[in-house]
Design an enzyme around this catalytic site. Structure first.
Site, PDB file in Angstrom:
ATOM      1  N   ASP A 135       0.920  -1.105  -0.059  1.00 42.44           N
ATOM      2  CA  ASP A 135       0.109  -0.129  -0.019  1.00 42.44           C
ATOM      3  C   ASP A 135       0.762   1.222  -0.146  1.00 42.44           C
ATOM      4  OD1 ASP A 135      -2.098  -1.522   0.349  1.00 42.44           O
ATOM      5  OD2 ASP A 135      -2.097  -1.634   2.391  1.00 42.44           O
TER       6      ASP A 135
HETATM    7  N1  URA Z   1      -0.908  -5.854   3.872  1.00 40.10           N
HETATM    8  C1  URA Z   1      -1.471  -4.629   3.882  1.00 40.10           C
HETATM    9  O1  URA Z   1      -2.506  -4.407   4.493  1.00 40.10           O
HETATM   10  N2  URA Z   1      -0.940  -3.543   3.287  1.00 40.10           N
HETATM   11  C2  URA Z   1       0.322  -3.882   2.573  1.00 40.10           C
HETATM   12  O2  URA Z   1       0.905  -2.890   2.083  1.00 40.10           O
HETATM   13  C3  URA Z   1       0.659  -5.193   2.812  1.00 40.10           C
HETATM   14  C4  URA Z   1       0.065  -6.267   3.448  1.00 40.10           C
END
Ligand code: URA
Length: 230
Positions: free
Chosen positions: A99
């Protein structure tokens, strides 16, 4: 390998960009116009605008992703991407995604078969996350996360979970669903404040500060290949 993949590997364009080049008739394979479904064999000569294009060396990059960068090759809104951070002439693309506000270990490569397997759920590559959360999760929460929690796309697989501090958890997962850690922690009532991927397939950031990257060593690439049966 398909012609668009060959051109992308050669650093000429993205796959989509390569499709446009092919459609506009600028690409030949052994002297014949390339088509979208042309397959390039080991001895074929590929030319763009008459200039020969060679296969480029494979690259495997480990990035310590900083906050606020998008895990994509190009963002239509012009926001900074992880690909912008990685230098060098040979284009690499991210393996899976983190993310925008997640930091930590991200691999980028132009090694299609390896990237495909690393990202494929079948190979269950291990990912370790460190999450700072709201509140102070108790033992019941830790064991619920470890056993699996119900999400809208199904129950999560068993995971290794331990507390690193009153509001800090480590989660070791073999799945990689979209926003999985954030959704898991939200489901148990402790939303994420900060999330970092501490390891991916056994690789940690080492001394890389956020935003810095390095090429993997030959031994590291060999270990990754072995891990996914290549
Ligand atoms: N899980 C998440 O919620 N976000 C990420 O970036 C990676 C794993």
């Amino acid at each position: 390998m398909r012609l668009n993949a060959y051109l992308a590997r050669a650093g000429v364009a993205s796959r989509r960009g390569a499709d446009e080049l092919i459609k506009s008739g600028r690409v030949t394979v052994d002297g014949k116009p390339g088509e979208l479904n042309t397959f390039v064999g080991a001895t074929d000569v590929v030319r763009v605008d008459g200039r020969e294009v060679g296969k480029q060396a494979l690259r495997h990059v480990l990035l310590n992703k900083p906050r606020g960068t998008i895990t994509t090759a190009r963002d239509p809104k012009g926001r900074p991407t992880v690909v912008d951070l990685v230098g060098g002439d040979v284009r690499v693309v991210p393996v899976g995604r983190l993310d925008r506000d997640t930091t930590g270990v991200l691999l980028l490569t132009n090694d299609g078969p390896l990237a495909h397997r690393l990202a494929h759920p079948r190979y269950g590559v291990e990912k370790t996350y460190v999450a700072d959360v709201t509140g102070e999760p108790g033992d019941d929460v830790v064991s619920a996360l470890a056993q699996g929690v119900e999400l809208e796309d199904g129950r999560t697989a068993p995971a290794r979970v331990r507390r690193l501090g009153p509001s800090r958890l480590e989660l070791v997962l073999h799945e990689g669903r979209n926003r999985q850690v954030r959704r898991m922690l939200e489901a148990v009532g402790h939303p994420v404040v900060r999330l970092r991927r501490a390891r991916y397939a056994g690789l940690g950031p080492g001394r890389l500060r956020p935003g810095a990257w390095r090429e993997l060593t030959r031994d590291e690439v060999r270990a990754l290949r072995r891990l996914v049966g290549l």
